[in-house]
Design a protein around this motif. Structure first.
Motif, PDB file in Angstrom:
ATOM      1  N   ILE A  12       0.854  -1.184   0.000  1.00 34.57           N
ATOM      2  CA  ILE A  12       0.000   0.000   0.000  1.00 34.57           C
ATOM      3  C   ILE A  12       0.890   1.234   0.000  1.00 34.57           C
ATOM      4  O   ILE A  12       2.010   1.200   0.495  1.00 34.57           O
ATOM      5  CB  ILE A  12      -0.989   0.034   1.193  1.00 34.57           C
ATOM      6  CG1 ILE A  12      -0.251   0.031   2.534  1.00 34.57           C
ATOM      7  CG2 ILE A  12      -1.980  -1.101   1.107  1.00 34.57           C
ATOM      8  CD1 ILE A  12      -1.172   0.214   3.740  1.00 34.57           C
ATOM      9  N   SER A  39     -14.076   2.955   3.206  1.00 36.82           N
ATOM     10  CA  SER A  39     -14.156   3.168   1.758  1.00 36.82           C
ATOM     11  C   SER A  39     -12.822   3.024   1.011  1.00 36.82           C
ATOM     12  O   SER A  39     -12.820   2.984  -0.211  1.00 36.82           O
ATOM     13  CB  SER A  39     -14.738   4.557   1.477  1.00 36.82           C
ATOM     14  OG  SER A  39     -13.903   5.554   2.033  1.00 36.82           O
ATOM     15  N   GLN A  40     -11.706   2.936   1.732  1.00 37.75           N
ATOM     16  CA  GLN A  40     -10.414   2.768   1.060  1.00 37.75           C
ATOM     17  C   GLN A  40     -10.069   1.273   0.956  1.00 37.75           C
ATOM     18  O   GLN A  40     -10.743   0.421   1.520  1.00 37.75           O
ATOM     19  CB  GLN A  40      -9.323   3.512   1.827  1.00 37.75           C
ATOM     20  CG  GLN A  40      -9.545   4.999   1.948  1.00 37.75           C
ATOM     21  CD  GLN A  40      -9.559   5.694   0.599  1.00 37.75           C
ATOM     22  OE1 GLN A  40      -8.818   5.344  -0.305  1.00 37.75           O
ATOM     23  NE2 GLN A  40     -10.434   6.679   0.451  1.00 37.75           N
ATOM     24  N   ARG A  41      -8.983   0.977   0.280  1.00 39.09           N
ATOM     25  CA  ARG A  41      -8.567  -0.408   0.075  1.00 39.09           C
ATOM     26  C   ARG A  41      -8.129  -1.038   1.395  1.00 39.09           C
ATOM     27  O   ARG A  41      -7.389  -0.439   2.168  1.00 39.09           O
ATOM     28  CB  ARG A  41      -7.423  -0.474  -0.939  1.00 39.09           C
ATOM     29  CG  ARG A  41      -6.979  -1.900  -1.218  1.00 39.09           C
ATOM     30  CD  ARG A  41      -6.062  -2.012  -2.383  1.00 39.09           C
ATOM     31  NE  ARG A  41      -4.988  -1.039  -2.356  1.00 39.09           N
ATOM     32  CZ  ARG A  41      -3.815  -1.223  -2.936  1.00 39.09           C
ATOM     33  NH1 ARG A  41      -3.570  -2.327  -3.603  1.00 39.09           N
ATOM     34  NH2 ARG A  41      -2.892  -0.289  -2.894  1.00 39.09           N
ATOM     35  N   ILE A  42      -8.612  -2.247   1.615  1.00 39.28           N
ATOM     36  CA  ILE A  42      -8.252  -3.033   2.794  1.00 39.28           C
ATOM     37  C   ILE A  42      -7.844  -4.419   2.314  1.00 39.28           C
ATOM     38  O   ILE A  42      -8.520  -5.013   1.477  1.00 39.28           O
ATOM     39  CB  ILE A  42      -9.446  -3.192   3.759  1.00 39.28           C
ATOM     40  CG1 ILE A  42      -9.985  -1.845   4.192  1.00 39.28           C
ATOM     41  CG2 ILE A  42      -9.066  -4.032   4.966  1.00 39.28           C
ATOM     42  CD1 ILE A  42     -11.333  -1.936   4.865  1.00 39.28           C
ATOM     43  N   THR A  43      -6.752  -4.917   2.859  1.00 40.68           N
ATOM     44  CA  THR A  43      -6.339  -6.283   2.575  1.00 40.68           C
ATOM     45  C   THR A  43      -6.337  -7.035   3.894  1.00 40.68           C
ATOM     46  O   THR A  43      -5.703  -6.606   4.853  1.00 40.68           O
ATOM     47  CB  THR A  43      -4.928  -6.335   1.956  1.00 40.68           C
ATOM     48  OG1 THR A  43      -4.914  -5.518   0.779  1.00 40.68           O
ATOM     49  CG2 THR A  43      -4.524  -7.743   1.598  1.00 40.68           C
ATOM     50  N   GLU A  62      -5.388   1.143   3.738  1.00 39.22           N
ATOM     51  CA  GLU A  62      -4.870   2.310   3.032  1.00 39.22           C
ATOM     52  C   GLU A  62      -5.483   3.594   3.588  1.00 39.22           C
ATOM     53  O   GLU A  62      -6.664   3.629   3.947  1.00 39.22           O
ATOM     54  CB  GLU A  62      -5.199   2.175   1.544  1.00 39.22           C
ATOM     55  CG  GLU A  62      -4.199   2.874   0.655  1.00 39.22           C
ATOM     56  CD  GLU A  62      -4.282   2.360  -0.765  1.00 39.22           C
ATOM     57  OE1 GLU A  62      -3.240   1.929  -1.284  1.00 39.22           O
ATOM     58  OE2 GLU A  62      -5.372   2.403  -1.358  1.00 39.22           O
TER      59      GLU A  62
END
Length: 160
Positions: A12, A39-43, A62
């Motif tokens: 990220i 709402s942001q990228r999550i892994t 992120e």
């Protein structure tokens, strides 16, 4: 692809990485941090290879900065986790969490007669000295309810 290590989880640009989470605690941390609607990228990865834990979990978020109460909540669930702050794809700060001495509002007392289950008061638990388990000589952290003095093991903690 060349032999050797392969990248299992993408990097990220900015945000945080929570690493060294016991695999069985990963989704509890996702719930505590309310990431379902983020709402942001999550892994989220679980059962990843680990030399120290055998299997571990990792959460990458992120554009996220953890607040103190969020760090405390993670510390309660996964006290040996590490928090990595990422800026421009680089780790700029790495912090190892520590066990809390006092926990307020987060833990539910499992004593049905405890006042915290019947009155509108915040729960409060105090960490008590760690004991060695006779069978495997493993340290076990315990927390005692401030009101009824019920003792629970760290592994038995129920989140409200």
């Amino acid at each position: 692809m060349s032999k050797g290590k392969e990248l299992l989880i993408g990097a990220i640009k900015d945000g945080i990485v929570i690493d060294h989470i016991p695999s069985k605690k990963v989704f509890l941390i996702v719930e505590i941090l309310k990431l379902k609607n983020y709402s942001q990228r999550i892994t989220v990865a679980t059962n990843m290879p680990s030399s120290s834990l055998v299997k571990k979990g990792i959460i990458k978020i992120e554009d996220k900065i953890l607040q103190e109460n969020e760090l405390n909540n993670i510390s309660l669930i996964a006290p040996d986790a590490t928090i990595n702050i990422i800026e421009d794809y680089e780790v700029v700060e790495k912090t190892k969490l520590e066990r809390l001495d006092e926990v307020e509002e987060l833990v539910k007392c499992d004593n049905p007669k405890c006042i915290s289950n019947h009155e509108n008061i915040e729960t409060k638990f105090i960490r008590v000295e760690e004991d060695l388990n006779e069978n495997n000589l493993e340290e076990k952290t315990k927390y005692k309810c401030f009101y009824c003095e019920k003792i629970i093991l760290e592994d038995e903690i129920q989140i409200q």
